[in-house]
Write a protein that holds these residues in place. Sequence first.
Motif, PDB file in Angstrom:
ATOM      1  N   SER A 263    -127.104  28.458  -8.296  1.00 41.40           N
ATOM      2  CA  SER A 263    -126.120  27.587  -7.676  1.00 41.40           C
ATOM      3  C   SER A 263    -125.103  28.417  -6.906  1.00 41.40           C
ATOM      4  O   SER A 263    -124.798  29.559  -7.255  1.00 41.40           O
ATOM      5  CB  SER A 263    -125.397  26.745  -8.732  1.00 41.40           C
ATOM      6  N   THR A 264    -124.560  27.834  -5.837  1.00 39.65           N
ATOM      7  CA  THR A 264    -123.501  28.505  -5.094  1.00 39.65           C
ATOM      8  C   THR A 264    -122.148  28.346  -5.773  1.00 39.65           C
ATOM      9  O   THR A 264    -121.161  28.947  -5.345  1.00 39.65           O
ATOM     10  CB  THR A 264    -123.414  27.952  -3.668  1.00 39.65           C
ATOM     11  N   HIS A 265    -122.065  27.547  -6.825  1.00 36.43           N
ATOM     12  CA  HIS A 265    -120.831  27.350  -7.579  1.00 36.43           C
ATOM     13  C   HIS A 265    -120.883  28.136  -8.888  1.00 36.43           C
ATOM     14  O   HIS A 265    -121.959  28.456  -9.397  1.00 36.43           O
ATOM     15  CB  HIS A 265    -120.620  25.864  -7.894  1.00 36.43           C
ATOM     16  N   LEU A 266    -119.706  28.463  -9.422  1.00 39.36           N
ATOM     17  CA  LEU A 266    -119.624  29.081 -10.741  1.00 39.36           C
ATOM     18  C   LEU A 266    -119.638  27.975 -11.787  1.00 39.36           C
ATOM     19  O   LEU A 266    -118.606  27.374 -12.104  1.00 39.36           O
ATOM     20  CB  LEU A 266    -118.342  29.916 -10.869  1.00 39.36           C
ATOM     21  N   LEU A 267    -120.830  27.677 -12.317  1.00 37.92           N
ATOM     22  CA  LEU A 267    -120.999  26.610 -13.294  1.00 37.92           C
ATOM     23  C   LEU A 267    -121.070  27.195 -14.698  1.00 37.92           C
ATOM     24  O   LEU A 267    -121.758  28.199 -14.929  1.00 37.92           O
ATOM     25  CB  LEU A 267    -122.279  25.820 -13.002  1.00 37.92           C
ATOM     26  N   VAL A 268    -120.370  26.569 -15.634  1.00 34.86           N
ATOM     27  CA  VAL A 268    -120.353  27.043 -17.018  1.00 34.86           C
ATOM     28  C   VAL A 268    -120.574  25.857 -17.955  1.00 34.86           C
ATOM     29  O   VAL A 268    -120.195  24.725 -17.658  1.00 34.86           O
ATOM     30  CB  VAL A 268    -119.019  27.740 -17.360  1.00 34.86           C
ATOM     31  N   ASP A 269    -121.214  26.135 -19.106  1.00 35.34           N
ATOM     32  CA  ASP A 269    -121.430  25.107 -20.119  1.00 35.34           C
ATOM     33  C   ASP A 269    -120.102  24.734 -20.760  1.00 35.34           C
ATOM     34  O   ASP A 269    -119.343  25.610 -21.206  1.00 35.34           O
ATOM     35  CB  ASP A 269    -122.398  25.605 -21.191  1.00 35.34           C
ATOM     36  N   THR A 270    -119.845  23.447 -20.826  1.00 37.41           N
ATOM     37  CA  THR A 270    -118.565  22.939 -21.309  1.00 37.41           C
ATOM     38  C   THR A 270    -118.797  21.771 -22.260  1.00 37.41           C
ATOM     39  O   THR A 270    -119.608  20.882 -21.969  1.00 37.41           O
ATOM     40  CB  THR A 270    -117.690  22.484 -20.121  1.00 37.41           C
ATOM     41  N   MET A 271    -118.097  21.778 -23.373  1.00 39.15           N
ATOM     42  CA  MET A 271    -118.145  20.676 -24.321  1.00 39.15           C
ATOM     43  C   MET A 271    -116.921  19.786 -24.118  1.00 39.15           C
ATOM     44  O   MET A 271    -115.810  20.280 -23.901  1.00 39.15           O
ATOM     45  CB  MET A 271    -118.156  21.203 -25.757  1.00 39.15           C
ATOM     46  N   VAL A 272    -117.155  18.483 -24.179  1.00 44.04           N
ATOM     47  CA  VAL A 272    -116.066  17.513 -24.033  1.00 44.04           C
ATOM     48  C   VAL A 272    -116.076  16.602 -25.247  1.00 44.04           C
ATOM     49  O   VAL A 272    -117.077  15.932 -25.520  1.00 44.04           O
ATOM     50  CB  VAL A 272    -116.229  16.677 -22.741  1.00 44.04           C
ATOM     51  N   ASN A 273    -114.990  16.614 -25.995  1.00 42.38           N
ATOM     52  CA  ASN A 273    -114.900  15.826 -27.234  1.00 42.38           C
ATOM     53  C   ASN A 273    -116.066  16.112 -28.179  1.00 42.38           C
ATOM     54  O   ASN A 273    -116.581  15.217 -28.849  1.00 42.38           O
ATOM     55  CB  ASN A 273    -114.831  14.319 -26.926  1.00 42.38           C
ATOM     56  N   GLY A 274    -116.532  17.350 -28.189  1.00 42.43           N
ATOM     57  CA  GLY A 274    -117.636  17.745 -29.052  1.00 42.43           C
ATOM     58  C   GLY A 274    -119.001  17.365 -28.524  1.00 42.43           C
ATOM     59  O   GLY A 274    -120.016  17.642 -29.179  1.00 42.43           O
ATOM     60  N   LYS A 275    -119.071  16.750 -27.361  1.00 41.68           N
ATOM     61  CA  LYS A 275    -120.341  16.342 -26.752  1.00 41.68           C
ATOM     62  C   LYS A 275    -120.719  17.332 -25.656  1.00 41.68           C
ATOM     63  O   LYS A 275    -119.879  17.948 -25.034  1.00 41.68           O
ATOM     64  CB  LYS A 275    -120.228  14.938 -26.158  1.00 41.68           C
ATOM     65  N   GLY A 276    -122.030  17.422 -25.380  1.00 41.14           N
ATOM     66  CA  GLY A 276    -122.477  18.288 -24.318  1.00 41.14           C
ATOM     67  C   GLY A 276    -123.596  19.219 -24.760  1.00 41.14           C
ATOM     68  O   GLY A 276    -124.297  18.924 -25.734  1.00 41.14           O
TER      69      GLY A 276
END
Length: 305
Positions: free
Chosen positions: A39-52
């Motif tokens: 990807s041309t973007h800096l993408l990172v794994d992120t959890m939201v409210n414990g989901k993801g």
Amino acid sequence: MKTRLFSLVSVLLITGCATELVLEKGDALALVPREDSSSTHLLVDTMVNGKGPFRFAVDSAASISVILESTAKAANAETVPDRPLLLHGMTGSGTYPTARVDQISIGGLTWEPPLLAWLPDDLPIAKRMDGLLGIDFLGQYAIAYFADERVLRFYPKRVVEGPGFRGWISVPLYEMHIDRGKATVYVFNMIIGGERVPTILDIGADASLMNHRAARSIGVRTRRHTHGITGATGSTIYATELIFWEVWFGDRVWRRRNFLVADFPVFEALGLHSRPAAIAGIDLFRDHDFVIDFAGERLLIRASR
């Protein structure tokens, strides 16, 4: 004709010498791999409210973080009634609901955001990511990216001196307060064609931009618009691509750097439409390591080893 998609610059409620970087790799609070190196973007794994995990882009020009509708629903987030937010993107603006999220986690770091912007899934940005991590989160740390390792390191905001990093170029960053002081972006000076051009640091954008005033100040006349630019809010405008053989910042020359030239609406939103201005996207730093030291108001950069 080429068409490109740019991520969001949000505004709402919204040159240097060699130095020793005052960080040690082992002192990082978190090490976060880049989720998609293609990807041309800096993408990172992120959890939201414990989901993801969800794919969030790191965006140094977003004043507030953003969550997409489907992500918000999957994380059981809610909208806040009667609190619309005005977002300014590269190619247009829009008003969107506010999202209430209890917690966001990345690489073991946790954050309880005061608010996020809730964007619908029918916007172009939704095709590439599930949300954006803006200055409201990133500004709590010093952020380092290492191109060969393809990882982001998060350090304490007030960094301490150490011998682990040497020979980096230091570029002063300046805070630019916009929207009557409700939002801040970080700016450095570039020298192009002998002209000083104030440039917004935006690692969330996948290409670098300048307005026509900047091009004219350098002595360049643009005629053919060959690139269609689709912004996060869905609008499309057309721009000319220019290649500059020498761009100076941080007391160093950078060879063959591309800029797309148009009077993008974001320049007017940032109050820069009447003066030469540019936006430095992630492409400007290709094959380089960099550190954004928000507290020290500097960008540190070197060629990747």
